[in-house]
Design a protein around this motif. Sequence first.
Motif, PDB file in Angstrom:
ATOM      1  N   VAL A   1       0.748  -1.103   0.177  1.00  0.00           N
ATOM      2  CA  VAL A   1      -0.045   0.011   0.069  1.00  0.00           C
ATOM      3  C   VAL A   1       0.734   1.280  -0.093  1.00  0.00           C
ATOM      4  O   VAL A   1       0.676   2.104  -0.622  1.00  0.00           O
ATOM      5  CB  VAL A   1      -1.133  -0.135   1.347  1.00  0.00           C
ATOM      6  N   ASN A   2       1.953   1.147   0.857  1.00  0.00           N
ATOM      7  CA  ASN A   2       2.791   2.500   0.691  1.00  0.00           C
ATOM      8  C   ASN A   2       3.705   2.527  -0.708  1.00  0.00           C
ATOM      9  O   ASN A   2       3.631   3.789  -1.031  1.00  0.00           O
ATOM     10  CB  ASN A   2       3.992   1.968   2.054  1.00  0.00           C
ATOM     11  N   GLY A   3       4.215   1.635  -0.934  1.00  0.00           N
ATOM     12  CA  GLY A   3       4.653   1.754  -2.190  1.00  0.00           C
ATOM     13  C   GLY A   3       3.694   2.235  -3.471  1.00  0.00           C
ATOM     14  O   GLY A   3       4.029   3.350  -4.146  1.00  0.00           O
ATOM     15  N   LEU A   4       2.468   1.731  -3.458  1.00  0.00           N
ATOM     16  CA  LEU A   4       1.588   2.193  -4.381  1.00  0.00           C
ATOM     17  C   LEU A   4       1.074   3.798  -4.186  1.00  0.00           C
ATOM     18  O   LEU A   4       0.897   4.302  -5.187  1.00  0.00           O
ATOM     19  CB  LEU A   4       0.275   1.322  -4.491  1.00  0.00           C
ATOM     20  N   ALA A   5       0.955   3.901  -2.931  1.00  0.00           N
ATOM     21  CA  ALA A   5       0.577   5.419  -2.631  1.00  0.00           C
ATOM     22  C   ALA A   5       1.534   6.271  -2.950  1.00  0.00           C
ATOM     23  O   ALA A   5       1.411   7.316  -3.300  1.00  0.00           O
ATOM     24  CB  ALA A   5       0.326   5.541  -1.087  1.00  0.00           C
TER      25      ALA A   5
ATOM     26  N   THR B   1      -3.841   3.954  -9.795  1.00  0.00           N
ATOM     27  CA  THR B   1      -2.741   3.370  -8.545  1.00  0.00           C
ATOM     28  C   THR B   1      -3.424   3.468  -7.325  1.00  0.00           C
ATOM     29  O   THR B   1      -3.328   2.512  -6.687  1.00  0.00           O
ATOM     30  CB  THR B   1      -1.648   4.167  -8.912  1.00  0.00           C
ATOM     31  N   MET B   2      -4.211   4.732  -7.066  1.00  0.00           N
ATOM     32  CA  MET B   2      -4.848   4.603  -5.850  1.00  0.00           C
ATOM     33  C   MET B   2      -6.039   3.579  -5.605  1.00  0.00           C
ATOM     34  O   MET B   2      -6.153   3.023  -4.532  1.00  0.00           O
ATOM     35  CB  MET B   2      -5.558   5.824  -5.402  1.00  0.00           C
TER      36      MET B   2
ATOM     37  N   PRO C   1      -8.666  -0.590   7.054  1.00  0.00           N
ATOM     38  CA  PRO C   1      -9.546   0.520   7.023  1.00  0.00           C
ATOM     39  C   PRO C   1      -8.865   1.796   7.277  1.00  0.00           C
ATOM     40  O   PRO C   1      -9.316   2.989   6.779  1.00  0.00           O
ATOM     41  CB  PRO C   1     -10.374  -0.105   8.315  1.00  0.00           C
ATOM     42  N   ASN C   2      -7.827   1.901   8.462  1.00  0.00           N
ATOM     43  CA  ASN C   2      -7.334   3.176   8.729  1.00  0.00           C
ATOM     44  C   ASN C   2      -6.572   3.859   7.143  1.00  0.00           C
ATOM     45  O   ASN C   2      -6.573   5.043   7.164  1.00  0.00           O
ATOM     46  CB  ASN C   2      -6.304   3.101   9.637  1.00  0.00           C
ATOM     47  N   GLN C   3      -5.788   2.930   6.779  1.00  0.00           N
ATOM     48  CA  GLN C   3      -5.158   3.323   5.241  1.00  0.00           C
ATOM     49  C   GLN C   3      -6.232   3.838   4.303  1.00  0.00           C
ATOM     50  O   GLN C   3      -6.036   5.008   3.756  1.00  0.00           O
ATOM     51  CB  GLN C   3      -4.450   2.336   4.855  1.00  0.00           C
ATOM     52  N   ILE C   4      -7.275   3.114   4.135  1.00  0.00           N
ATOM     53  CA  ILE C   4      -8.370   3.347   3.248  1.00  0.00           C
ATOM     54  C   ILE C   4      -8.915   4.949   4.001  1.00  0.00           C
ATOM     55  O   ILE C   4      -9.421   5.924   3.079  1.00  0.00           O
ATOM     56  CB  ILE C   4      -9.362   2.453   3.266  1.00  0.00           C
ATOM     57  N   ASN C   5      -9.284   5.146   4.997  1.00  0.00           N
ATOM     58  CA  ASN C   5      -9.628   6.423   5.469  1.00  0.00           C
ATOM     59  C   ASN C   5      -8.801   7.646   5.150  1.00  0.00           C
ATOM     60  O   ASN C   5      -9.027   8.641   4.587  1.00  0.00           O
ATOM     61  CB  ASN C   5      -9.815   6.236   6.879  1.00  0.00           C
ATOM     62  N   ARG C   6      -7.440   7.342   5.130  1.00  0.00           N
ATOM     63  CA  ARG C   6      -6.360   8.514   4.926  1.00  0.00           C
ATOM     64  C   ARG C   6      -6.552   8.674   3.355  1.00  0.00           C
ATOM     65  O   ARG C   6      -6.314   9.742   2.910  1.00  0.00           O
ATOM     66  CB  ARG C   6      -4.972   8.003   5.248  1.00  0.00           C
ATOM     67  N   MET C   7      -6.485   7.452   2.732  1.00  0.00           N
ATOM     68  CA  MET C   7      -6.575   7.677   1.110  1.00  0.00           C
ATOM     69  C   MET C   7      -7.801   8.335   0.863  1.00  0.00           C
ATOM     70  O   MET C   7      -7.952   9.132  -0.079  1.00  0.00           O
ATOM     71  CB  MET C   7      -6.681   6.394   0.529  1.00  0.00           C
ATOM     72  N   GLY C   8      -8.966   8.207   1.524  1.00  0.00           N
ATOM     73  CA  GLY C   8     -10.402   8.996   1.213  1.00  0.00           C
ATOM     74  C   GLY C   8     -10.223  10.501   1.410  1.00  0.00           C
ATOM     75  O   GLY C   8     -10.480  11.472   0.355  1.00  0.00           O
ATOM     76  N   TYR C   9      -9.469  10.553   2.462  1.00  0.00           N
ATOM     77  CA  TYR C   9      -9.250  12.418   2.778  1.00  0.00           C
ATOM     78  C   TYR C   9      -8.116  12.908   1.545  1.00  0.00           C
ATOM     79  O   TYR C   9      -8.213  13.827   1.159  1.00  0.00           O
ATOM     80  CB  TYR C   9      -8.710  12.655   4.028  1.00  0.00           C
ATOM     81  N   ALA C  10      -7.261  12.142   1.144  1.00  0.00           N
ATOM     82  CA  ALA C  10      -6.398  12.478  -0.068  1.00  0.00           C
ATOM     83  C   ALA C  10      -7.262  12.722  -1.203  1.00  0.00           C
ATOM     84  O   ALA C  10      -6.814  13.716  -1.929  1.00  0.00           O
ATOM     85  CB  ALA C  10      -5.406  11.170  -0.186  1.00  0.00           C
TER      86      ALA C  10
ATOM     87  N   ASP D   1     -15.715  11.563  -6.311  1.00  0.00           N
ATOM     88  CA  ASP D   1     -16.183  10.449  -6.327  1.00  0.00           C
ATOM     89  C   ASP D   1     -15.601   9.397  -5.889  1.00  0.00           C
ATOM     90  O   ASP D   1     -16.092   8.321  -5.428  1.00  0.00           O
ATOM     91  CB  ASP D   1     -16.374  10.061  -7.837  1.00  0.00           C
ATOM     92  N   ARG D   2     -14.033   9.166  -6.073  1.00  0.00           N
ATOM     93  CA  ARG D   2     -13.347   8.206  -5.375  1.00  0.00           C
ATOM     94  C   ARG D   2     -13.167   8.516  -3.863  1.00  0.00           C
ATOM     95  O   ARG D   2     -13.326   7.426  -3.165  1.00  0.00           O
ATOM     96  CB  ARG D   2     -11.606   8.655  -5.948  1.00  0.00           C
ATOM     97  N   ALA D   3     -13.256   9.542  -3.208  1.00  0.00           N
ATOM     98  CA  ALA D   3     -13.203   9.877  -1.863  1.00  0.00           C
ATOM     99  C   ALA D   3     -14.708   9.348  -1.227  1.00  0.00           C
ATOM    100  O   ALA D   3     -14.761   8.326  -0.286  1.00  0.00           O
ATOM    101  CB  ALA D   3     -13.471  11.253  -1.532  1.00  0.00           C
ATOM    102  N   VAL D   4     -15.889   9.358  -1.835  1.00  0.00           N
ATOM    103  CA  VAL D   4     -17.266   8.626  -1.404  1.00  0.00           C
ATOM    104  C   VAL D   4     -16.998   6.918  -1.760  1.00  0.00           C
ATOM    105  O   VAL D   4     -17.265   6.353  -0.812  1.00  0.00           O
ATOM    106  CB  VAL D   4     -18.127   8.776  -2.297  1.00  0.00           C
TER     107      VAL D   4
END
Length: 362
Positions: free
Chosen positions: A247-251, A269-270, A279-288, A296-299
């Motif tokens: 996940v870190n590398g892809l982010a 890539t995201m 879940p915590n990583q997904i949450n951070r990705m949503g805010y990104a 749309d991707r955040a939702v």
Amino acid sequence: MRTTITSFVMCFMLCFSFTANAQLSTPRGSQMASVMQRVGTTDVTITYSRPSVNDREIWGKLVPYGMNNLGFGTSKAAPWRAGANENTTITFTHDAKIEGKSIAAGTYGLHINVKDADNAIIILSKDTDAWGSYFYDPANDALRADVKLSDNGHTELLTYEFNDVKANSTTASLTWGKKAIPFKIEVNVTEVVLEDIRAQFKGQKGFTRQNWEQAANFSMNNGGDLDEALGWVNSALEGQFFSQKTVNGLAIKAQILQKKGDANGFGKTMDEAATMANPNQINRMGYAMITAKDFDRAVKYFSMNVKSDPKNANWHDSLGEAYKAKGDKKTAVKHFKKSLALNPAANVKANSEKNLKELGVL
């Protein structure tokens, strides 16, 4: 008998050659000191001896203005030694700049031409082994830089210090008596670090995936070459014996693509990272995604968390923020109210209530 003993002692003493190396070590009047400051990964070290004011008039007297014949050595026009005893020296572990002028990594004799009460010239000499400035030769100059003296509170012992330390620079100051002589030192930290990384990748550190991720992330966030950074993170992700998709590398890869202006590559890539994220990583990705205005991707990402854990107040609060950012007030209110109904933690409750107020509901 007295004559015999005296002759014996004289003979004994003459049998030994007393050299400087055989002398006892005793304290100096001006004690030696060294001060170091790191700028990025570059160490700047000043080594000097520290005379006292001792009720003497320093500037223009003990330290005469201009270049002077000191009456010893080979120099007929010498600057001040900027300390006492041997050469004051300054060492840079990497290339740097002084007052905007480039200086190569290495050790230099540090001299100062104190021109008058307000102006001075910093002089770095390739000669570091001389005593003081008695053998100063301008042919050995590596750098000269004009600087200003400033008024200062009384400093009894001559002191070098580093002030105003920043990410890419610092100011070194000589303070003595009631004057200070500051000079700015700058380092191209990004280039120094990246050159070091390139060298390290030729050795053992090049066999570790995390190092390639770290290098790509540093380069991306510090003005490095984005194509080089992308190559590094791609090596971490695939194609090498140490490669692994994380996940870190892809982010990191996604952020590099975003900075390169590849919105489509960033989103894809995201999306791939989201399939592997907790879940915590997904949450951070949503805010990104909210920051990137890809609502749309955040939702989509926040909804993944709500679907997997529908009774988690924080996930509903985050999803509410995505809908609010998207402009869907009705759905945003629904999820903020759901968050409050699930007995949220204090910080989540405060956020949901704040957003409802902003939406005109509370």
